[in-house]
Design a protein around this motif. Structure first.
Motif, mmCIF file in Angstrom:
data_model
loop_
_atom_site.group_PDB
_atom_site.id
_atom_site.type_symbol
_atom_site.label_atom_id
_atom_site.label_comp_id
_atom_site.label_asym_id
_atom_site.label_seq_id
_atom_site.Cartn_x
_atom_site.Cartn_y
_atom_site.Cartn_z
ATOM 1 N N GLY A 111 -29.491 -7.039 -56.924
ATOM 2 C CA GLY A 111 -28.913 -6.221 -57.970
ATOM 3 C C GLY A 111 -28.500 -7.034 -59.175
ATOM 4 O O GLY A 111 -28.498 -8.264 -59.148
ATOM 5 N N ASN A 112 -28.186 -6.316 -60.243
ATOM 6 C CA ASN A 112 -27.715 -6.967 -61.458
ATOM 7 C C ASN A 112 -26.629 -6.106 -62.076
ATOM 8 O O ASN A 112 -26.242 -5.103 -61.510
ATOM 9 C CB ASN A 112 -28.871 -7.216 -62.430
ATOM 10 C CG ASN A 112 -29.595 -5.942 -62.809
ATOM 11 O OD1 ASN A 112 -29.181 -4.849 -62.451
ATOM 12 N ND2 ASN A 112 -30.684 -6.080 -63.529
ATOM 13 N N ALA A 113 -26.146 -6.515 -63.215
ATOM 14 C CA ALA A 113 -25.076 -5.831 -63.950
ATOM 15 C C ALA A 113 -23.723 -6.124 -63.322
ATOM 16 O O ALA A 113 -23.612 -6.709 -62.248
ATOM 17 C CB ALA A 113 -25.318 -4.331 -64.045
ATOM 18 N N ASN A 114 -22.687 -5.712 -64.030
ATOM 19 C CA ASN A 114 -21.325 -5.931 -63.551
ATOM 20 C C ASN A 114 -21.126 -5.258 -62.206
ATOM 21 O O ASN A 114 -21.618 -4.154 -61.966
ATOM 22 C CB ASN A 114 -20.313 -5.365 -64.539
ATOM 23 C CG ASN A 114 -20.300 -6.117 -65.841
ATOM 24 O OD1 ASN A 114 -20.808 -7.227 -65.939
ATOM 25 N ND2 ASN A 114 -19.715 -5.515 -66.856
ATOM 26 N N ASN A 115 -20.375 -5.930 -61.330
ATOM 27 C CA ASN A 115 -20.072 -5.333 -60.031
ATOM 28 C C ASN A 115 -18.743 -5.858 -59.530
ATOM 29 O O ASN A 115 -18.263 -6.908 -59.957
ATOM 30 C CB ASN A 115 -21.194 -5.599 -59.019
ATOM 31 C CG ASN A 115 -21.438 -7.064 -58.785
ATOM 32 O OD1 ASN A 115 -20.753 -7.682 -57.985
ATOM 33 N ND2 ASN A 115 -22.401 -7.641 -59.491
ATOM 34 N N ARG A 116 -18.175 -5.085 -58.646
ATOM 35 C CA ARG A 116 -16.912 -5.446 -58.007
ATOM 36 C C ARG A 116 -16.939 -4.864 -56.599
ATOM 37 O O ARG A 116 -17.373 -3.730 -56.390
ATOM 38 C CB ARG A 116 -15.732 -4.881 -58.795
ATOM 39 C CG ARG A 116 -14.399 -5.214 -58.174
ATOM 40 C CD ARG A 116 -13.245 -4.753 -59.004
ATOM 41 N NE ARG A 116 -13.392 -3.334 -59.311
ATOM 42 C CZ ARG A 116 -12.612 -2.683 -60.152
ATOM 43 N NH1 ARG A 116 -11.667 -3.308 -60.787
ATOM 44 N NH2 ARG A 116 -12.779 -1.409 -60.363
ATOM 45 N N VAL A 117 -16.447 -5.635 -55.638
ATOM 46 C CA VAL A 117 -16.364 -5.151 -54.259
ATOM 47 C C VAL A 117 -15.049 -5.644 -53.656
ATOM 48 O O VAL A 117 -14.606 -6.750 -53.930
ATOM 49 C CB VAL A 117 -17.573 -5.606 -53.394
ATOM 50 C CG1 VAL A 117 -17.635 -7.113 -53.279
ATOM 51 C CG2 VAL A 117 -17.526 -4.965 -52.010
ATOM 52 N N SER A 118 -14.421 -4.783 -52.860
ATOM 53 C CA SER A 118 -13.176 -5.121 -52.163
ATOM 54 C C SER A 118 -13.314 -4.779 -50.689
ATOM 55 O O SER A 118 -13.948 -3.778 -50.334
ATOM 56 C CB SER A 118 -12.003 -4.334 -52.751
ATOM 57 O OG SER A 118 -11.815 -4.626 -54.101
#
Length: 145
Positions: A111-118
């Motif tokens: 994947g690409n682009a901004n991402n955030r995971v918690s």
């Protein structure tokens, strides 16, 4: 100009509570979050987790819980934004791994682009039957690259 970075946020401390010699503690450590705003394609990353032994007093044999008795499981993502394939290192408690060596806690594999995971990982400590009573301290470290 927009700042681009790969960062990780972890709880500063966690209290795992009390347990008797021979018992097992299982507690969540708190929310771990990775933010990725790098403009590369793909912007993949891996979070590694390590631990020190847990010690009390001078750290003699009966005052030490070795990493072979400290297990970790990441669990699934509890929040995420952006695209890509997210892969927890240990999705369920059945896949918990001892922290005798660095382990993969979480990965973004595509994947690409901004991402955030918690996610909210769980630490499982099997207290040795010969352990002395005391306040044990250890350090669990998450790093992202």
């Amino acid at each position: 100009m927009r700042q681009t970075e790969l960062s990780i946020t972890v709880p500063a401390t966690a209290n795992l509570g009390a347990g008797l010699p021979g018992a097992t503690l299982s507690r969540r450590l708190g929310m771990v979050t990775v933010r990725d705003s790098r403009p590369i394609n793909p912007n993949t990353w891996t979070v590694t987790v390590t631990s020190t032994p847990f010690i009390t007093g001078a750290g003699s044999a009966t005052q030490t819980i070795p990493t072979s008795r400290v297990s970790y499981w990441s669990g699934p993502a509890v929040r995420h934004t952006g695209g890509g394939n997210l892969a927890p290192g240990q999705p369920t408690s059945a896949q918990a791994q001892t922290l005798t060596v660095p382990r993969i806690a979480f990965r973004k594999t595509s994947g690409n682009a901004n991402n955030r995971v918690s996610w909210e990982p769980t630490l499982v400590i099997a207290i040795p039957s010969g352990a002395v009573t005391g306040l044990y301290r250890g350090t669990v470290t998450h790093s992202v690259s």
